[in-house]
Design a protein around this motif. Structure first.
Motif, PDB file in Angstrom:
ATOM      1  N   TYR A 152     122.059  18.547  66.218  1.00 20.24           N
ATOM      2  CA  TYR A 152     121.541  17.221  65.884  1.00 20.24           C
ATOM      3  C   TYR A 152     120.202  17.360  65.176  1.00 20.24           C
ATOM      4  CZ  TYR A 152     125.009  14.967  68.901  1.00 20.24           C
ATOM      5  OH  TYR A 152     126.162  14.525  69.458  1.00 20.24           O
ATOM      6  N   TYR A 153     119.350  18.244  65.746  1.00 18.69           N
ATOM      7  CA  TYR A 153     118.047  18.437  65.116  1.00 18.69           C
ATOM      8  C   TYR A 153     118.204  18.996  63.712  1.00 18.69           C
ATOM      9  CZ  TYR A 153     115.631  17.567  69.491  1.00 18.69           C
ATOM     10  OH  TYR A 153     115.136  16.988  70.611  1.00 18.69           O
ATOM     11  N   LEU A 154     119.134  19.953  63.574  1.00 22.39           N
ATOM     12  CA  LEU A 154     119.322  20.549  62.255  1.00 22.39           C
ATOM     13  C   LEU A 154     119.825  19.511  61.260  1.00 22.39           C
ATOM     14  CD1 LEU A 154     120.823  24.021  63.124  1.00 22.39           C
ATOM     15  CD2 LEU A 154     118.473  23.362  62.667  1.00 22.39           C
ATOM     16  N   PHE A 163     118.862  16.165  56.713  1.00 25.49           N
ATOM     17  CA  PHE A 163     118.844  14.851  56.067  1.00 25.49           C
ATOM     18  C   PHE A 163     117.489  14.585  55.424  1.00 25.49           C
ATOM     19  CE2 PHE A 163     118.073  10.304  56.084  1.00 25.49           C
ATOM     20  CZ  PHE A 163     119.176   9.856  55.385  1.00 25.49           C
ATOM     21  N   LEU A 164     116.428  14.894  56.154  1.00 28.02           N
ATOM     22  CA  LEU A 164     115.095  14.676  55.584  1.00 28.02           C
ATOM     23  C   LEU A 164     114.906  15.520  54.335  1.00 28.02           C
ATOM     24  CD1 LEU A 164     112.792  14.533  58.736  1.00 28.02           C
ATOM     25  CD2 LEU A 164     113.717  12.672  57.385  1.00 28.02           C
ATOM     26  N   PHE A 165     115.376  16.778  54.402  1.00 22.64           N
ATOM     27  CA  PHE A 165     115.241  17.653  53.235  1.00 22.64           C
ATOM     28  C   PHE A 165     116.003  17.073  52.046  1.00 22.64           C
ATOM     29  CE2 PHE A 165     116.111  21.266  50.553  1.00 22.64           C
ATOM     30  CZ  PHE A 165     114.907  21.941  50.577  1.00 22.64           C
ATOM     31  N   LEU A 177     118.381  12.037  74.867  1.00 26.21           N
ATOM     32  CA  LEU A 177     119.222  11.702  73.715  1.00 26.21           C
ATOM     33  C   LEU A 177     118.808  10.358  73.145  1.00 26.21           C
ATOM     34  CD1 LEU A 177     121.446  12.608  71.951  1.00 26.21           C
ATOM     35  CD2 LEU A 177     123.095  11.572  73.488  1.00 26.21           C
ATOM     36  N   ILE A 178     118.519   9.401  74.049  1.00 28.22           N
ATOM     37  CA  ILE A 178     118.100   8.072  73.579  1.00 28.22           C
ATOM     38  C   ILE A 178     116.817   8.198  72.753  1.00 28.22           C
ATOM     39  CG2 ILE A 178     117.308   5.797  74.318  1.00 28.22           C
ATOM     40  CD1 ILE A 178     119.081   6.137  76.776  1.00 28.22           C
ATOM     41  N   LEU A 179     115.847   8.979  73.284  1.00 30.53           N
ATOM     42  CA  LEU A 179     114.588   9.126  72.551  1.00 30.53           C
ATOM     43  C   LEU A 179     114.813   9.848  71.234  1.00 30.53           C
ATOM     44  CD1 LEU A 179     112.095   9.970  75.408  1.00 30.53           C
ATOM     45  CD2 LEU A 179     112.153   7.937  73.980  1.00 30.53           C
ATOM     46  N   PHE A 180     115.694  10.869  71.282  1.00 27.91           N
ATOM     47  CA  PHE A 180     115.993  11.585  70.034  1.00 27.91           C
ATOM     48  C   PHE A 180     116.552  10.628  68.993  1.00 27.91           C
ATOM     49  CE2 PHE A 180     119.251  13.446  67.351  1.00 27.91           C
ATOM     50  CZ  PHE A 180     118.519  14.399  66.694  1.00 27.91           C
ATOM     51  N   LEU A 181     117.508   9.783  69.434  1.00 22.52           N
ATOM     52  CA  LEU A 181     118.116   8.862  68.477  1.00 22.52           C
ATOM     53  C   LEU A 181     117.099   7.847  67.971  1.00 22.52           C
ATOM     54  CD1 LEU A 181     121.590   8.289  70.111  1.00 22.52           C
ATOM     55  CD2 LEU A 181     120.992   9.683  68.131  1.00 22.52           C
ATOM     56  N   LEU A 231     127.581  21.629  62.084  1.00 23.18           N
ATOM     57  CA  LEU A 231     128.307  21.050  63.211  1.00 23.18           C
ATOM     58  C   LEU A 231     129.481  21.932  63.615  1.00 23.18           C
ATOM     59  CD1 LEU A 231     128.448  17.210  62.711  1.00 23.18           C
ATOM     60  CD2 LEU A 231     127.302  18.520  64.467  1.00 23.18           C
ATOM     61  N   ARG A 232     130.094  22.587  62.635  1.00 25.82           N
ATOM     62  CA  ARG A 232     131.304  23.349  62.889  1.00 25.82           C
ATOM     63  C   ARG A 232     130.990  24.686  63.555  1.00 25.82           C
ATOM     64  NH1 ARG A 232     136.314  24.121  60.260  1.00 25.82           N
ATOM     65  NH2 ARG A 232     137.567  25.129  61.871  1.00 25.82           N
ATOM     66  N   HIS A 233     129.992  25.379  63.020  1.00 23.41           N
ATOM     67  CA  HIS A 233     129.850  26.777  63.396  1.00 23.41           C
ATOM     68  C   HIS A 233     128.760  27.068  64.404  1.00 23.41           C
ATOM     69  CE1 HIS A 233     132.826  28.319  60.629  1.00 23.41           C
ATOM     70  NE2 HIS A 233     132.371  27.450  59.750  1.00 23.41           N
ATOM     71  N   SER A 234     127.702  26.235  64.433  1.00 18.82           N
ATOM     72  CA  SER A 234     126.657  26.585  65.390  1.00 18.82           C
ATOM     73  C   SER A 234     127.037  26.124  66.790  1.00 18.82           C
ATOM     74  CB  SER A 234     125.328  25.950  64.989  1.00 18.82           C
ATOM     75  OG  SER A 234     125.279  24.641  65.479  1.00 18.82           O
ATOM     76  N   GLY A 235     128.207  25.488  66.894  1.00 16.49           N
ATOM     77  CA  GLY A 235     128.577  24.958  68.193  1.00 16.49           C
ATOM     78  C   GLY A 235     127.619  23.849  68.558  1.00 16.49           C
TER      79      GLY A 235
END
Lengths: 100, 345, 172
Positions: free
Chosen positions: A6-8, A13-15, C5-9, C111-115
């Motif tokens: 998510y962070y990545l 996105f910012l980049f 997660l809420i704060l992250f979002l 999303l696919r590869h870093s798990g």
């Protein structure tokens, strides 16, 4: 618990926004701000990786990025002021002559 | 920190409300104090009609500000014109949240620190918030679309960025001595005495040059005389708030005084031992005396501010800049190097 | 949904909105303000990652100093709204789809590869003392090199921004 990806994604996105801004913006100051946005996106991934791998070196690297950003902003804005003084415009398309 | 969640939330809310109330009252009464003291310095009475000694004057001022017509000139850039006073006010009021006012008190078996929140980077947080405060002034000057305001905003942003460096460097000496960013830890280390009677405050602990650099830089950061160039009424009308009226103007005014109080609190905490002072009397008095000592020290700082305002003339802008860069900054760096050598020795 | 997660979002939404607003706005000062919002929200993300020192420095240096410089220059040059020109159309036609494709590809790969291993938040407090140890011990040489870089940047900025007439007057 927030997944690393998510962070990545956010950093990516910012980049991407920074790159788009760099390409479509015509105001030289906004172009500079787009570069700062790119650096911020990179910084986010550095910090996320630092937390993921338990390696503080990632955070230290963010400091170096910030120092470079500060130096770049100082020199870049000085150049912008110098350009504005001679051409009286901030539009990059009108700064196309090597000699006035 | 080991409080149960509901009690933690309740305590935080109560503390926030109390601190906000006290801060707003303190702002109102430092305005009163300023008018009174400057009046006496200039051999006049100051406010004396509303209430005994003019003590109700802040109330009258507040009512006047509320009932005045709130003008928005037609040529301004409206969104930023409306946002700028709020930005100034929000950042000025937020920075008080990490300032500790005293030791922990014990209520009903729970130990509650006298501080809204204890973060271990408290000092950096205050520096960050105050460095954001410049946007209120700068945007007010720009969005007013008035050349005097614009000049005021330009001066404010250049001045605050320049003096922020000297301010930050003057604090690093204290940080080297204490080895912590937590304001509570820094204050705790200043307890005790040298040679039995001199308090072990950082000011007496080799940081007096740091303190004077901090003091001067703080005058510039809060835009006070002799560094009040952004609102120099002799040359700029009223500077960045020329176009503001009623409560929007009052917001800038209150932000300035809130910043003064924050700067005074920070000086007390970092250089003058915070809440340390002689303790005596019954337990209740022992619990309240630290807060009392803290308040006394902060009031002394505010008095110093007012005293300087009543005494010194305003500098010229080039004098301000060359003083900041050519004198204050090298002095702060020299102090930093000297402190580092002394600590390593 | 956990609080993290809420704060992250929340912070992420501010970041995304600010970044998009930077692109949409035509006046540079609005773009600068949205960039400040992005930086402040990023400081929040750093706090979530346990990097509180980086978060503080982010606010002090980025939002409080670098962006003040930008706002200062915008005010000083009285920059107005930007106008469309021919060059920008080419960039939109070719650049934007390219960037978007790249971003989507990167996102898909990530999303696919870093798990989706969760980041243990707060597991790495990153206290200033440890960072200082790294900075002044393991990374001492890069640190000194950046100090030279900053010195050169200061001198370059002074040379570039000084008015030519002013130096001539001094020379005479």
């Amino acid at each position: 618990m927030v997944p690393l990806s998510y962070y990545l994604l956010l950093g990516g996105f910012l980049f991407a926004c920074g790159v788009i801004g760099f390409l479509i913006k015509r105001n030289i100051i906004t172009i500079f701000m787009s570069i700062e946005l790119m650096l911020n996106g990179v910084n986010l991934s550095f910090v996320a990786f630092a937390a993921h791998w338990h390696a503080l070196a990632g955070q230290v690297f963010v400091f170096f990025v910030m120092v470079v950003a500060a130096a770049e902003a100082a020199v870049g804005l000085a150049i912008i002021i110098a350009v504005f003084r001679t051409r009286e415009t901030l539009n990059v398309d009108q700064v196309n002559l090597l000699k006035l | 920190m080991n409080l149960p969640i509901p009690i933690f939330i309740a305590a935080s809310v109560i503390k926030s409300v109390i601190v906000l109330f006290v801060l707003l009252t303190a702002i109102a009464y430092s305005v009163w104090l300023e008018r009174k003291v400057v009046g006496r310095i200039q051999n006049r009475w100051g406010p004396s009609r509303v209430g005994p000694f003019g003590l109700l004057q802040p109330l009258a001022d507040g009512l006047k500000f509320i009932f005045k017509e709130d003008l928005t000139p037609p040529h301004v850039y409206r969104p930023l014109f409306l946002a700028a006073p709020m930005i100034a006010m929000i950042f000025a009021l937020t920075s008080i949240s990490v300032i500790p006012f005293g030791n922990s008190i014990t209520v009903g078996g729970y130990s509650i620190p006298l501080q809204i929140t204890d973060v271990n980077i408290g000092l950096l947080l205050i520096l960050g918030i105050t460095s954001m405060g410049v946007y209120g002034v700068a945007l007010a000057g720009w969005s007013s679309n008035n050349k005097y305001s614009l000049l005021g905003g330009l001066r404010a942003s250049a001045q605050m960025v320049s003096y922020e460096i000297a301010l930050g460097l003057s604090l690093v000496g204290v940080l080297i001595q204490s080895g912590s960013f937590s304001l509570r830890t820094i204050v705790d280390q200043q307890g005790g005495h040298f040679a039995g009677f001199i308090p072990r405050w950082n000011f007496f602990h080799g940081q007096f040059i740091g303190f004077f650099v901090y003091l001067i830089a703080a005058f510039a950061e809060t835009n006070r005389i002799p560094f009040d160039l952004p609102e120099a009424e002799g040359e700029l009308g009223a500077g960045y708030h020329t176009e503001y009226s009623a409560m929007k103007f009052a917001a800038f005014f209150m932000a300035e005084y809130a910043n003064m109080i924050t700067v005074g609190c920070l000086a007390t905490l970092l250089f003058f031992g915070g809440w340390h002072g002689p303790l005596f009397g019954p337990p209740l008095m022992q619990a309240l005396l630290p807060v009392f000592w803290f308040t006394v020290k902060v009031v002394c700082f505010i008095f110093l501010y007012i005293w300087v305002r009543g005494t010194l003339p305003r500098l010229r802008y080039d004098q301000l800049m060359s003083f900041g860069w050519k004198f204050l900054l090298p002095l702060a760096i020299a102090n930093l190097v000297a402190t580092a050598i002394a600590v390593v020795w | 949904m956990s609080l993290h997660l809420i704060l992250f979002l929340l912070f992420g939404a501010i970041c995304v909105a600010g970044a998009v607003n930077l692109l949409v706005q035509r006046h540079p000062i609005n773009s600068a303000l949205s960039l400040i919002a992005v930086m402040a929200a990023l400081a929040g993300e750093y706090l979530l990652l346990g990097a509180e020192f980086v978060a503080a420095i982010q606010v002090i240096v980025y939002a409080g100093a670098i962006m003040v410089l930008f706002v200062f220059v915008i005010m000083l040059l009285n920059a107005g709204e930007e106008e469309e020109t021919k060059g920008s159309r080419v960039a939109i036609l070719f650049g934007v789809p390219g960037v978007l494709t790249g971003a989507v590809l990167t996102g898909w790969v990530v999303l696919r590869h870093s798990g989706t291993e969760p980041v243990p938040i707060g597991a790495l407090p990153g206290p200033p003392t440890e960072i200082a140890h790294l900075l002044f011990h393991d990374f001492l040489l890069p640190f000194e090199v950046t100090s030279v870089l900053v010195l050169i940047a200061i001198m370059g900025a002074v040379v570039l921004a000084t008015k030519p007439e002013a130096t001539e007057r001094k020379a005479r």
